[in-house]
Design an enzyme around this catalytic site. Structure first.
Site, PDB file in Angstrom:
ATOM      1  N   ASP A  17      -8.638 -56.611  -6.628  1.00  0.00           N
ATOM      2  CA  ASP A  17      -9.915 -55.970  -6.112  1.00  0.00           C
ATOM      3  C   ASP A  17      -9.619 -54.905  -5.276  1.00  0.00           C
ATOM      4  O   ASP A  17     -10.636 -54.339  -4.723  1.00  0.00           O
ATOM      5  CB  ASP A  17     -10.940 -57.123  -5.763  1.00  0.00           C
ATOM      6  CG  ASP A  17     -10.648 -57.545  -4.565  1.00  0.00           C
ATOM      7  OD1 ASP A  17      -9.369 -57.698  -4.135  1.00  0.00           O
ATOM      8  OD2 ASP A  17     -11.351 -58.362  -4.087  1.00  0.00           O
ATOM      9  N   ASP A  73      -9.459 -54.886  10.477  1.00  0.00           N
ATOM     10  CA  ASP A  73     -10.757 -55.563  10.203  1.00  0.00           C
ATOM     11  C   ASP A  73     -11.942 -55.126  11.254  1.00  0.00           C
ATOM     12  O   ASP A  73     -12.251 -55.946  12.092  1.00  0.00           O
ATOM     13  CB  ASP A  73     -10.802 -57.075  10.158  1.00  0.00           C
ATOM     14  CG  ASP A  73     -12.051 -57.697   9.609  1.00  0.00           C
ATOM     15  OD1 ASP A  73     -12.572 -56.970   9.093  1.00  0.00           O
ATOM     16  OD2 ASP A  73     -12.186 -58.952   9.688  1.00  0.00           O
ATOM     17  N   ASP A  99      38.429 -20.858 -14.334  1.00  0.00           N
ATOM     18  CA  ASP A  99      37.493 -21.944 -14.977  1.00  0.00           C
ATOM     19  C   ASP A  99      38.315 -23.220 -14.774  1.00  0.00           C
ATOM     20  O   ASP A  99      39.014 -23.176 -16.116  1.00  0.00           O
ATOM     21  CB  ASP A  99      36.568 -21.333 -15.971  1.00  0.00           C
ATOM     22  CG  ASP A  99      35.855 -20.021 -15.937  1.00  0.00           C
ATOM     23  OD1 ASP A  99      35.734 -19.650 -14.713  1.00  0.00           O
ATOM     24  OD2 ASP A  99      34.994 -20.005 -16.758  1.00  0.00           O
ATOM     25  N   GLU A 103      -3.981 -64.268   2.814  1.00  0.00           N
ATOM     26  CA  GLU A 103      -3.074 -63.838   1.892  1.00  0.00           C
ATOM     27  C   GLU A 103      -2.044 -62.800   2.891  1.00  0.00           C
ATOM     28  O   GLU A 103      -0.858 -62.604   2.534  1.00  0.00           O
ATOM     29  CB  GLU A 103      -3.887 -62.679   1.161  1.00  0.00           C
ATOM     30  CG  GLU A 103      -4.600 -63.872   0.033  1.00  0.00           C
ATOM     31  CD  GLU A 103      -5.761 -62.735  -0.657  1.00  0.00           C
ATOM     32  OE1 GLU A 103      -5.827 -63.127  -1.705  1.00  0.00           O
ATOM     33  OE2 GLU A 103      -6.300 -61.739  -0.241  1.00  0.00           O
ATOM     34  N   ASP A 148      -2.512 -59.701  -3.753  1.00  0.00           N
ATOM     35  CA  ASP A 148      -3.778 -59.108  -4.177  1.00  0.00           C
ATOM     36  C   ASP A 148      -4.142 -59.786  -5.579  1.00  0.00           C
ATOM     37  O   ASP A 148      -3.874 -58.868  -6.726  1.00  0.00           O
ATOM     38  CB  ASP A 148      -4.140 -57.619  -4.161  1.00  0.00           C
ATOM     39  CG  ASP A 148      -5.589 -57.302  -4.476  1.00  0.00           C
ATOM     40  OD1 ASP A 148      -6.406 -58.097  -4.451  1.00  0.00           O
ATOM     41  OD2 ASP A 148      -5.655 -56.229  -4.848  1.00  0.00           O
ATOM     42  N   HIS A 182      42.666 -15.737 -12.245  1.00  0.00           N
ATOM     43  CA  HIS A 182      42.636 -14.504 -11.285  1.00  0.00           C
ATOM     44  C   HIS A 182      43.141 -14.728 -10.173  1.00  0.00           C
ATOM     45  O   HIS A 182      43.583 -16.167  -9.624  1.00  0.00           O
ATOM     46  CB  HIS A 182      40.973 -14.308 -11.033  1.00  0.00           C
ATOM     47  CG  HIS A 182      40.198 -13.969 -12.372  1.00  0.00           C
ATOM     48  ND1 HIS A 182      39.465 -12.857 -12.514  1.00  0.00           N
ATOM     49  CD2 HIS A 182      40.301 -14.498 -13.745  1.00  0.00           C
ATOM     50  CE1 HIS A 182      39.023 -12.579 -13.778  1.00  0.00           C
ATOM     51  NE2 HIS A 182      39.431 -13.890 -14.555  1.00  0.00           N
ATOM     52  N   SER A 188      46.181 -25.710 -19.620  1.00  0.00           N
ATOM     53  CA  SER A 188      47.288 -25.428 -18.759  1.00  0.00           C
ATOM     54  C   SER A 188      46.754 -25.665 -17.426  1.00  0.00           C
ATOM     55  O   SER A 188      45.655 -26.191 -17.191  1.00  0.00           O
ATOM     56  CB  SER A 188      47.964 -24.400 -19.215  1.00  0.00           C
ATOM     57  OG  SER A 188      49.263 -24.264 -18.337  1.00  0.00           O
ATOM     58  N   GLU A 202      -6.183 -49.622   3.586  1.00  0.00           N
ATOM     59  CA  GLU A 202      -6.351 -49.433   5.303  1.00  0.00           C
ATOM     60  C   GLU A 202      -5.152 -50.378   5.775  1.00  0.00           C
ATOM     61  O   GLU A 202      -4.593 -49.802   6.846  1.00  0.00           O
ATOM     62  CB  GLU A 202      -7.566 -50.369   5.922  1.00  0.00           C
ATOM     63  CG  GLU A 202      -9.029 -49.370   5.464  1.00  0.00           C
ATOM     64  CD  GLU A 202     -10.063 -50.074   5.632  1.00  0.00           C
ATOM     65  OE1 GLU A 202     -11.115 -49.529   6.194  1.00  0.00           O
ATOM     66  OE2 GLU A 202     -10.311 -51.441   5.528  1.00  0.00           O
ATOM     67  N   ASP A 209     -15.460 -58.961   8.601  1.00  0.00           N
ATOM     68  CA  ASP A 209     -15.684 -59.644   7.630  1.00  0.00           C
ATOM     69  C   ASP A 209     -14.735 -60.727   6.989  1.00  0.00           C
ATOM     70  O   ASP A 209     -14.868 -61.309   6.195  1.00  0.00           O
ATOM     71  CB  ASP A 209     -16.414 -58.915   6.477  1.00  0.00           C
ATOM     72  CG  ASP A 209     -15.767 -58.098   6.085  1.00  0.00           C
ATOM     73  OD1 ASP A 209     -14.450 -57.900   6.184  1.00  0.00           O
ATOM     74  OD2 ASP A 209     -15.990 -57.166   4.956  1.00  0.00           O
TER      75      ASP A 209
END
Length: 655
Positions: free
Chosen positions: A202, A234, A454, A209, A198, A510, A598, A245, A238
């Site tokens: 437009d 179309d 952890d 194209e 495009d 733990h 550790s 679309e 046209d």
């Protein structure tokens, strides 16, 4: 075809000379491919991957988030850049002008999985230094929050939190985000690719194209159907159709009978049978290859993305490198671990001088040769001396420095006592946490094992797997780890879980399972570091040569479990809070390590536990997983135990 009005085009143009037609198609193909370089990975030595990263099942796809970082308001002037991290991917904006109100207007499309990462971290760095850009502030956003919002949602403003001062705010950042549904994603992709031809912008295309674009795809099926497709759109005849679309028509057609079997940007072949992943690939690939404000990708962490030119020069010279996981020999200078809670890669901070010294000792025969000439005794002496220093009253002054060094990795609000309570550094180091800080997954279900510390975790279904993916010592064995007094045939091929504690971690460990403590066995040894550089060394065996205490826990659901607490450099003291014969509940506190980092290793008997898939998969990539006490580790598969496991999916991160 210059910038001319689409309505002046006619069908006759498509029947011009073959050379003219061919040149137009070639130019379009070149235009589609012009950004292929964006797909090269940032790291050396890896091949290009598809933008989607991996194949998704229909039920795993949550959507594609379009995140736009608009700008920020900062408390002082500087040159700024922003990074966004989601999962194992990080992207960065360009650097702003020198200002206190930087504008980026940078966007990125992010793939969302239903069970994947969805919490994005936005980090803002000041860039006034050549070698190191400073992290000034950050915010966390949950992209799932945008799933229920309209696609035209307004801009959101978030506080940028200060790293060095919890709760402090250093500025505000403006973001916008919306999540596309799959059909809208396909329409968006079609709309953007149609806009290539495009030329006068437009919003309308002529047949010529559209025809040239379809021919540029190189798909014979699409070329044969192009005229019918255009005529279907179309409706008034046209010769001109709106881009919107055509986009809708192409999206619907792609669902029924794919027109694109090859990505027009990167050239990858798209499987016709896998519509979902083809759509994801096309959308992310085309987005990456076009647009003027798309963020730069290919980074693993925000720190890597924000590094200055001096680091990049050192990376080029092989003095440092960023890798997921650790290769044999541990040449990577930046240890990356996977945070199980946020599902992001995080970087472990290690001083460069320490890295170099560990390489010199543990990665060469010469360095390890020194161990046999007194260095082992020196490490023991240094650890004992450092332990006495950390027990002295004057050591308390080091607590603020330690917190500043690990400011984004230690949550002072979850510590049981205020900082003034700690009279020595070691008192702070073995700190307790507030009750409830570490919820235990399915506390009442003894057939669910949990993480013991952890830590940075690596887990293997068998000890053989551990030696293939992680432990590289030539003489490592389960028997050498546990000793003859504890080891049995059932442990030899059992599952192995390694919990590596870094200095910044909560240093109490733990129980991972419920049961009764049968015995403790002290095994004397060295005090090598437990850093992966040493663990991956071919010249020493950290786990089987270090000082350690092995405890044996007898359980109903997992058989016997060996719990090994391993001392390391600067860790001369392992303290246990339980004794022989005690019955313990999973999640109960077992003991603690004094100053230093550790490791805890748990060995399960063969065929007694199914370790969670994510932990095993990360470990098979030589990637440690950052976990917290109480997160789910696995479930019992021991013969004769209950096979109906509770619903623990929501408890993967200890919620």
């Amino acid at each position: 075809m210059g910038h001319r009005n689409s309505k002046h085009e006619s069908y006759d143009e498509s029947t011009d000379g073959s050379s003219s037609e061919t040149s137009r198609v070639q130019r379009l193909r070149q235009r589609l491919h012009r950004h292929r370089r964006h797909f090269r990975r940032y790291r050396r030595g890896t091949k290009s991957d598809s933008p989607a990263g991996k194949l998704l099942k229909e039920g795993d796809f949550a959507g594609i988030a379009l995140l736009r970082i608009i700008g920020a308001e900062m408390s002082f002037k500087d040159k700024w850049l922003a990074c966004v991290t989601l999962g194992e991917q990080t992207f960065r904006t360009a650097i702003s002008d020198h200002t206190d109100q930087p504008i980026w207007n940078s966007e990125k499309k992010l793939l969302l999985e239903k069970n994947g990462a969805h919490s994005a971290r936005i980090s803002v760095f000041e860039t006034n230094r050549m070698s190191k850009n400073n992290l000034v502030g950050f915010c966390e956003i949950d992209l799932y929050d945008f799933l229920t919002q309209d696609s035209d949602s307004d801009v959101e403003v978030y506080d940028l939190l200060q790293i060095s001062s919890p709760g402090g705010v250093v500025g505000k950042i403006s973001l916008s985000c919306f999540i596309e549904d799959p059909l809208e994603t396909e329409k968006s992709f079609a709309r953007r690719i149609l806009s290539i031809v495009d030329y006068n912008e437009d919003g309308h295309l002529s047949y010529s194209e559209f025809s040239n674009l379809i021919d540029a795809f190189g798909n014979l099926l699409a070329a044969n159907k192009k005229e019918d497709l255009f005529k279907a759109a179309d409706e008034n005849g046209d010769g001109v159709v709106s881009v919107d679309e055509l986009a809708m028509l192409l999206a619907v057609e792609q669902e029924k009978d794919p027109l694109l079997t090859c990505c027009p940007v990167c050239g990858e072949i798209l499987p016709v049978s896998d519509r979902l992943n083809s759509m994801i690939h096309l959308t992310l690939c085309f987005d990456e290859g076009t647009g003027s404000q798309v963020m730069t990708g290919g980074f693993l962490t925000d720190k890597q993305a924000a590094n200055g030119w001096m680091f990049k020069l050192s990376e080029w010279g092989h003095f440092s490198s960023y890798e997921v996981g650790l290769r044999s020999g541990s040449s990577a200078s930046h240890i990356l671990v996977f945070d199980r809670k946020t599902r992001r890669l995080v970087e472990e901070i290690i001083d460069s001088k320490i890295i170099l010294s560990m390489r010199a000792i543990y990665q060469s025969k010469v360095g390890l040769g020194l161990m046999d000439t007194g260095v082992k005794e020196l490490l023991l002496s240094l650890s004992e001396k450092q332990g006495r220093k950390m027990d002295a009253v004057e050591s308390a002054k080091d607590i603020p420095k330690f917190l500043d060094l690990f400011q984004d990795q230690i949550n002072i609000y979850e510590i049981k006592y205020p900082l003034e309570h700690f009279k020595t550094f070691n008192e702070f180091f073995i700190r307790e946490l507030k009750p409830g800080s570490r919820p235990i997954t399915n506390l009442e279900c003894d057939n669910v094992a949990v993480c013991a510390a952890d830590s940075r975790l690596t887990a293997f279904r068998t000890a053989t797997d551990s030696m293939r993916f992680w432990v590289k010592g030539r003489k490592f064995s389960v028997k050498g780890l546990l000793g003859t007094e504890v080891c049995s045939d059932a442990f030899i091929d059992g599952s192995l879980v390694i919990f590596r504690l870094a200095p910044q971690d909560y240093h109490r460990f733990h129980f991972p399972v419920s049961g009764r403590i049968e015995k403790f066995v002290d095994i004397p040894g060295c005090l090598y570091t437990v850093n992966p550089i040493a663990v991956n060394s071919k010249y020493c065996n950290v786990f089987t040569e270090n000082k350690r205490v092995v405890s044996l826990i007898s359980t109903e659901d997992f058989g016997k479990v060996a719990f090994v607490a391993i001392g390391a450099t600067m860790v001369g003291s392992i303290t246990f809070l339980r004794k022989d014969g005690d019955y313990v509940k999973k999640g109960d506190e077992f003991g603690y390590f004094s100053f230093g980092g550790s490791t805890v290793i748990c060995v399960f008997e063969k065929d007694t536990i199914k370790i969670d898939d994510d932990l095993v998969e990360n470990s098979e990539r030589s990637l440690e997983t950052l976990v917290s006490v109480g997160m789910k580790l696995g479930v019992s598969i021991k013969e004769g135990t209950c096979t109906e496991f509770p619903n623990v999916e929501s408890c993967v991160i200890g919620e």
